[in-house]
Design a protein around this motif. Structure first.
Motif, short mmCIF file in Angstrom:
data_model
loop_
_atom_site.label_atom_id
_atom_site.label_comp_id
_atom_site.label_asym_id
_atom_site.label_seq_id
_atom_site.Cartn_x
_atom_site.Cartn_y
_atom_site.Cartn_z
N LEU A 55 0.83 -1.20 0.00
CA LEU A 55 0.00 0.00 0.00
C LEU A 55 0.87 1.26 0.00
CD1 LEU A 55 -2.89 1.09 0.13
CD2 LEU A 55 -2.74 1.00 2.62
N GLN A 56 1.93 1.23 0.78
CA GLN A 56 2.84 2.37 0.83
C GLN A 56 3.52 2.58 -0.52
OE1 GLN A 56 5.81 2.05 3.89
NE2 GLN A 56 6.59 4.11 3.58
N ALA A 57 3.95 1.49 -1.15
CA ALA A 57 4.59 1.59 -2.46
C ALA A 57 3.62 2.11 -3.50
CB ALA A 57 5.14 0.22 -2.87
N TYR A 58 2.37 1.66 -3.42
CA TYR A 58 1.35 2.13 -4.37
C TYR A 58 1.12 3.63 -4.21
CZ TYR A 58 -3.29 3.21 -6.13
OH TYR A 58 -4.35 3.82 -6.77
N HIS A 59 0.96 4.07 -2.97
CA HIS A 59 0.70 5.50 -2.74
C HIS A 59 1.88 6.35 -3.22
CE1 HIS A 59 -3.14 5.19 -0.92
NE2 HIS A 59 -2.74 4.58 0.18
N GLY A 60 3.10 5.87 -2.98
CA GLY A 60 4.27 6.61 -3.44
C GLY A 60 4.30 6.74 -4.95
N ALA A 61 4.03 5.64 -5.64
CA ALA A 61 4.01 5.67 -7.10
C ALA A 61 2.87 6.53 -7.62
CB ALA A 61 3.88 4.24 -7.65
N ARG A 62 1.74 6.47 -6.93
CA ARG A 62 0.58 7.26 -7.36
C ARG A 62 0.85 8.75 -7.23
NH1 ARG A 62 -3.83 6.04 -10.51
NH2 ARG A 62 -5.14 7.91 -10.45
N VAL A 63 1.49 9.14 -6.15
CA VAL A 63 1.82 10.56 -5.96
C VAL A 63 2.77 11.04 -7.06
CG1 VAL A 63 3.07 12.17 -4.47
CG2 VAL A 63 1.41 10.60 -3.47
N GLN A 64 3.78 10.23 -7.37
CA GLN A 64 4.71 10.60 -8.43
C GLN A 64 3.99 10.73 -9.77
OE1 GLN A 64 7.78 7.42 -7.76
NE2 GLN A 64 9.19 9.15 -7.88
N ARG A 195 8.02 10.32 -18.95
CA ARG A 195 8.04 9.95 -17.53
C ARG A 195 6.64 9.62 -17.04
NH1 ARG A 195 11.60 14.40 -17.51
NH2 ARG A 195 9.98 15.77 -16.67
N GLN A 196 5.67 10.38 -17.50
CA GLN A 196 4.28 10.12 -17.11
C GLN A 196 3.85 8.72 -17.54
OE1 GLN A 196 1.29 12.13 -19.40
NE2 GLN A 196 -0.11 12.33 -17.66
N GLN A 197 4.22 8.35 -18.75
CA GLN A 197 3.85 7.02 -19.25
C GLN A 197 4.53 5.92 -18.44
OE1 GLN A 197 4.80 6.43 -23.38
NE2 GLN A 197 3.59 4.57 -23.56
N GLU A 198 5.81 6.11 -18.14
CA GLU A 198 6.53 5.11 -17.35
C GLU A 198 5.94 4.98 -15.95
OE1 GLU A 198 10.63 6.11 -17.35
OE2 GLU A 198 10.91 5.76 -19.50
N LEU A 199 5.62 6.12 -15.35
CA LEU A 199 5.04 6.09 -14.01
C LEU A 199 3.65 5.46 -14.02
CD1 LEU A 199 6.18 9.61 -12.76
CD2 LEU A 199 6.87 7.40 -11.80
N GLY A 200 2.92 5.67 -15.11
CA GLY A 200 1.62 5.02 -15.23
C GLY A 200 1.76 3.50 -15.23
N LEU A 201 2.77 3.01 -15.93
CA LEU A 201 3.03 1.56 -15.92
C LEU A 201 3.43 1.09 -14.53
CD1 LEU A 201 5.01 1.23 -19.29
CD2 LEU A 201 2.63 0.57 -18.85
N THR A 202 4.22 1.92 -13.85
CA THR A 202 4.63 1.57 -12.48
C THR A 202 3.43 1.49 -11.56
OG1 THR A 202 6.79 2.63 -12.78
CG2 THR A 202 6.05 2.26 -10.52
N VAL A 203 2.52 2.45 -11.69
CA VAL A 203 1.31 2.44 -10.85
C VAL A 203 0.49 1.19 -11.11
CG1 VAL A 203 -0.91 3.58 -10.46
CG2 VAL A 203 1.18 4.94 -10.57
N ARG A 204 0.36 0.82 -12.38
CA ARG A 204 -0.40 -0.40 -12.68
C ARG A 204 0.25 -1.63 -12.06
NH1 ARG A 204 -1.78 2.39 -17.50
NH2 ARG A 204 0.09 1.76 -18.64
N GLY A 205 1.58 -1.66 -12.11
CA GLY A 205 2.29 -2.78 -11.49
C GLY A 205 2.09 -2.81 -9.98
N LYS A 206 2.19 -1.63 -9.35
CA LYS A 206 1.99 -1.55 -7.90
C LYS A 206 0.55 -1.91 -7.53
CE LYS A 206 6.16 -0.01 -7.08
NZ LYS A 206 7.18 -0.86 -6.44
N THR A 207 -0.38 -1.56 -8.40
CA THR A 207 -1.79 -1.90 -8.15
C THR A 207 -1.99 -3.41 -8.14
OG1 THR A 207 -2.53 0.16 -9.19
CG2 THR A 207 -4.15 -1.60 -8.97
#
Length: 229
Positions: A55-64, A195-207
């Motif tokens: 959950l913490q990792a997800y929130h961090g990625a989501r904020v970014q 960067r936005q696209q990469e972070l979007g992929l990261t958020v999906r992975g964290k989700t």
């Protein structure tokens, strides 16, 4: 036919809502029983810690992701202002050419007006970039741009083809600086979108990790609950 389809859709939505509420109630029940350290059930504590980490990792990625998305939006606005500035300086050059070849005082006025608009647009673009940097420190600075500024009084007292030509060259120099600045802004915007696209992929992975951790915790709690009940 349409009425029946709408009724079926409402029934489906109601069923989904009941399922979501039932799941929420079950989660609340488990939380009230197992929240925190639970002696005797170390596997539940392990799964709970894994969920908290996920959950913490997800929130961090989501904020970014949200910050970078805001930067993209702001840089897009800056790009719009820069496009307006480029248009204004081209108009200024058109009026300057007319002024060199016998234009009236009106040409001088129009030329200065377009240069003022250009300067205002550049200033707004620069301020927007500063705002974008607050959202994403990775956004770089824009190169300086100096927009040529003349004097209407000088135009009245010393108006001739030589002074007009000299000022025309100054406007052309400003255009070169402005074009270079616009290219840098385009690069910054494209980089931010990447960067936005990469972070979007990261958020999906964290989700996905979060969903898995939540499901495993619920499964562990359900198993314990059924054992001791």
């Amino acid at each position: 036919m349409l009425y029946e389809a709408l009724e079926a859709q409402r029934a489906l939505e109601a069923e989904v809502e009941r399922h979501v509420q039932a799941q929420r109630d079950l989660d609340n029940l488990y939380d009230s029983i197992f929240q925190g350290f639970t002696p005797g059930f170390p596997e539940e504590d392990t799964k709970e810690n894994e969920l908290n980490s996920a959950l913490q990792a997800y929130h961090g990625a989501r904020v970014q992701f949200e910050c970078e998305s805001s930067a993209v939006q702001i840089l897009s606005q800056a790009q719009h202002r820069m496009t307006s500035a480029l248009h204004a300086i081209e108009n200024a050059l058109d009026h300057s050419r007319m002024d060199m070849f016998g234009g009236s005082f009106v040409s001088d006025m129009m030329e200065r007006n377009e240069l003022h608009k250009c300067e205002m647009d550049v200033s707004q673009a620069q301020m927007l970039v500063i705002q974008a940097q607050r959202m994403s420190p990775t956004v770089g600075n824009l190169p300086p741009v100096k927009i040529a500024q003349g004097s209407l009084m000088s135009d009245v007292l010393f108006d001739n083809i030589f002074t007009d030509a000299a000022f025309h060259d100054k406007i052309k120099d400003s255009r070169l600086e402005l074009q270079r600045c616009a290219r840098v802004l385009d690069q910054q915007l494209n980089a931010a979108r990447g960067r936005q696209q990469e972070l979007g992929l990261t958020v999906r992975g964290k989700t996905q990790v979060l969903d898995t951790a939540r499901a495993e915790l619920q499964e562990a709690r359900q198993s314990i609950f059924e054992t001791v009940a």
